[in-house]
Design a protein around this motif. Sequence first.
Motif, PDB file in Angstrom:
ATOM      1  N   ARG A  94      25.986  12.492 -15.424  1.00  0.00           N
ATOM      2  CA  ARG A  94      25.356  13.920 -13.820  1.00  0.00           C
ATOM      3  C   ARG A  94      25.048  13.155 -13.196  1.00  0.00           C
ATOM      4  N   MET A  95      24.542  12.264 -12.584  1.00  0.00           N
ATOM      5  CA  MET A  95      23.905  12.182 -11.672  1.00  0.00           C
ATOM      6  C   MET A  95      24.055  10.534 -11.061  1.00  0.00           C
ATOM      7  N   ASP A  96      23.860  10.026  -9.672  1.00  0.00           N
ATOM      8  CA  ASP A  96      23.286   8.610  -9.654  1.00  0.00           C
ATOM      9  C   ASP A  96      22.397   8.218  -9.458  1.00  0.00           C
ATOM     10  N   PRO A  97      22.473   6.721  -9.815  1.00  0.00           N
ATOM     11  CA  PRO A  97      21.579   5.755 -10.755  1.00  0.00           C
ATOM     12  C   PRO A  97      19.629   6.417  -9.614  1.00  0.00           C
ATOM     13  N   LYS A  98      19.809   6.496  -8.480  1.00  0.00           N
ATOM     14  CA  LYS A  98      19.204   6.345  -7.559  1.00  0.00           C
ATOM     15  C   LYS A  98      18.267   7.821  -8.121  1.00  0.00           C
ATOM     16  N   CYS A  99      18.899   8.979  -7.818  1.00  0.00           N
ATOM     17  CA  CYS A  99      18.477  10.036  -8.017  1.00  0.00           C
ATOM     18  C   CYS A  99      17.454  10.270  -9.639  1.00  0.00           C
ATOM     19  N   CYS A 100      18.469   9.934 -10.198  1.00  0.00           N
ATOM     20  CA  CYS A 100      17.986   9.088 -12.127  1.00  0.00           C
ATOM     21  C   CYS A 100      16.214   8.397 -11.926  1.00  0.00           C
ATOM     22  N   TRP A 101      16.816   7.241 -11.307  1.00  0.00           N
ATOM     23  CA  TRP A 101      14.939   6.375 -10.837  1.00  0.00           C
ATOM     24  C   TRP A 101      13.480   7.842 -10.776  1.00  0.00           C
ATOM     25  N   ALA A 102      14.236   8.426  -9.860  1.00  0.00           N
ATOM     26  CA  ALA A 102      13.435   8.460  -8.790  1.00  0.00           C
ATOM     27  C   ALA A 102      12.411   9.457 -10.153  1.00  0.00           C
ATOM     28  N   LEU A 103      13.736  10.758 -11.178  1.00  0.00           N
ATOM     29  CA  LEU A 103      12.989  11.394 -11.768  1.00  0.00           C
ATOM     30  C   LEU A 103      12.078  11.182 -13.030  1.00  0.00           C
ATOM     31  N   ARG A 104      12.903   9.773 -13.021  1.00  0.00           N
ATOM     32  CA  ARG A 104      12.117   9.510 -13.960  1.00  0.00           C
ATOM     33  C   ARG A 104      10.973   8.096 -14.197  1.00  0.00           C
ATOM     34  N   HIS A 105      10.283   8.203 -12.448  1.00  0.00           N
ATOM     35  CA  HIS A 105       9.455   7.178 -11.347  1.00  0.00           C
ATOM     36  C   HIS A 105       8.252   8.497 -10.834  1.00  0.00           C
ATOM     37  N   LEU A 106       7.910   9.568 -11.458  1.00  0.00           N
ATOM     38  CA  LEU A 106       7.444  11.176 -10.517  1.00  0.00           C
ATOM     39  C   LEU A 106       6.701  10.616  -9.726  1.00  0.00           C
ATOM     40  N   GLN A 107       5.515   9.610 -10.641  1.00  0.00           N
ATOM     41  CA  GLN A 107       3.901   9.350  -9.963  1.00  0.00           C
ATOM     42  C   GLN A 107       4.417   8.006  -8.732  1.00  0.00           C
ATOM     43  N   PHE A 108       5.300   7.701  -8.353  1.00  0.00           N
ATOM     44  CA  PHE A 108       6.097   7.042  -6.876  1.00  0.00           C
ATOM     45  C   PHE A 108       5.902   7.822  -5.970  1.00  0.00           C
ATOM     46  N   PHE A 109       6.228   9.357  -6.102  1.00  0.00           N
ATOM     47  CA  PHE A 109       6.448   9.999  -4.974  1.00  0.00           C
ATOM     48  C   PHE A 109       5.013  10.808  -4.904  1.00  0.00           C
ATOM     49  N   PRO A 110       4.738  11.999  -3.761  1.00  0.00           N
ATOM     50  CA  PRO A 110       5.794  11.559  -2.921  1.00  0.00           C
ATOM     51  C   PRO A 110       5.735  10.768  -1.994  1.00  0.00           C
ATOM     52  N   VAL A 111       6.226  10.209  -0.968  1.00  0.00           N
ATOM     53  CA  VAL A 111       5.877   8.775   0.082  1.00  0.00           C
ATOM     54  C   VAL A 111       5.595   9.587   1.116  1.00  0.00           C
ATOM     55  N   GLU A 112       4.963   9.359   1.689  1.00  0.00           N
ATOM     56  CA  GLU A 112       4.611   9.806   3.192  1.00  0.00           C
ATOM     57  C   GLU A 112       5.157   8.859   4.289  1.00  0.00           C
ATOM     58  N   VAL A 113       6.395   9.712   5.004  1.00  0.00           N
ATOM     59  CA  VAL A 113       7.093   8.849   5.390  1.00  0.00           C
ATOM     60  C   VAL A 113       6.798   7.963   7.211  1.00  0.00           C
ATOM     61  N   ASN A 114       5.469   8.232   7.639  1.00  0.00           N
ATOM     62  CA  ASN A 114       4.511   8.158   8.872  1.00  0.00           C
ATOM     63  C   ASN A 114       4.058   6.725   8.434  1.00  0.00           C
ATOM     64  N   ARG A 115       3.778   6.714   7.120  1.00  0.00           N
ATOM     65  CA  ARG A 115       2.916   5.612   6.735  1.00  0.00           C
ATOM     66  C   ARG A 115       3.405   4.421   5.606  1.00  0.00           C
ATOM     67  N   ALA A 116       4.685   4.747   4.968  1.00  0.00           N
ATOM     68  CA  ALA A 116       5.605   4.033   3.487  1.00  0.00           C
ATOM     69  C   ALA A 116       6.098   2.568   4.071  1.00  0.00           C
ATOM     70  N   ASP A 117       5.944   1.696   3.895  1.00  0.00           N
ATOM     71  CA  ASP A 117       6.707   0.359   3.866  1.00  0.00           C
ATOM     72  C   ASP A 117       8.214   0.441   3.573  1.00  0.00           C
ATOM     73  N   TYR A 118       9.043  -0.236   4.883  1.00  0.00           N
ATOM     74  CA  TYR A 118      10.824  -0.405   4.438  1.00  0.00           C
ATOM     75  C   TYR A 118      11.001  -0.172   3.045  1.00  0.00           C
ATOM     76  N   GLU A 119       9.829  -0.728   1.446  1.00  0.00           N
ATOM     77  CA  GLU A 119      10.905  -0.970   0.368  1.00  0.00           C
ATOM     78  C   GLU A 119      10.526   0.734   0.265  1.00  0.00           C
TER      79      GLU A 119
END
Length: 421
Positions: A308-333
């Motif tokens: 139903r969904m692309d793999p990147k979105c699926c990974w994000a939904l399973r790892h919500l603890q990783f988010f939100p990402v602060e766009v002004n400080r986050a590294d490239y990875e």
Amino acid sequence: MELLDKLNILADAAKYDAACTSSGLDRAGRSGTIGSASMTGCCHTFSADGRCVSLLKVLMTNICIYDCLYCINRRTNDVRRAAFSPRELCDLTMGFYRRNYIEGLFLSSAVIRNPDYTTELMIQTLHLLRTEYRFGGYIHAKAIPGADPLLTHQLGLLADRLSVNIELPSAKSLALLAPDKKKEALLAPMKQIRDGISLSKQELKLYRHTPRFAPAGQSTQMIIGATPESDRHILALTQGLYDRYCLKRVFFSAYMPVSTSPLLPSFQDFKPPLLREHRLYQADWLLRFYHFRAEELLDESQPNLDPRMDPKCCWALRHLQFFPVEVNRADYEALLRVPGIGVTSARRILTARRVGPLTFEGLKRLGVVLKRAQYFLTCSGRCLEGLRVSEDGLLRHLLALEPPAQTSPMGEQLSLFDQAV
């Protein structure tokens, strides 16, 4: 047999090989030669099923000594057989190139007599093209497992890219459906090509005009849907191939019913797993460009990709603890892990925030796909104004952004004989 009849048979037989891609090679035309190769070449025309047809994709012959159940060219299959002579294939290639029908040649072959004899025929063809016909365009050739390593090396000196099909995702399936082939025999030429490319690069540093061996690298292809391996197994194999053999691409080919064998999916009501193929390509993209590992995308509890969904979105939904990402400080990875941010957008963000803090409006101007990224980002510690979404709501929103499932009938691959529409 008339040459046009041969072309109809052998071009049609080659359509099941999906390993056509951009050349990955820049080579300017030289005085006295015909043709050149560009890094982004050979990817301009696609058939209805998504396969590239800007190369003359053809088999040397479809006469085969093997009896692989998943292959339309197996020796026990009742199909018309044909074989090109090296001269015939050269004349066809040059004729099509001069008419601007093609950008280069993709040459594969069934195994006639034995692997050495088949490879010798391919070498004769490419040698004629490169020397007598002075063809400087792109050539992708299939190395034949079991051929003498010296012949494979000679083939690599004439072709821009080599590939060896891994065929099926496991040794067990290979033994069941292609008993004449062994996993070790398939991996041996891949190792030789890897080492040959590495050695060629070292020699080029010392001797500027030394012949280059497969300068555009090597790739492989595997059939999916014919055997029961999970997506997790397939991606782990893909990751291993990239790590061990330095491949440019791993191609996935949705199984097309070509046999009534009880060991294969039944013809009745079988649909080629095109959506599964699509999701695997998306996951492969994450492995190659987004620094994901196969074990991050799938595990024992979830062995298959969510259709139903692309793999990147699926990974994000399973790892919500990783988010939100602060766009002004986050590294490239970290930026690469955000749905809606690609490689180009991540680099633009790193450059733009040197000038000043980024806002959501600024991200939109940089090309970030905010309809996905807005749920996973903050700008200067703030979420997008008015955005309030629960975890269940997030799933519904992301599913709504997906295009309709690929349920349309399988299209026919374009050929050089099709009328333009």
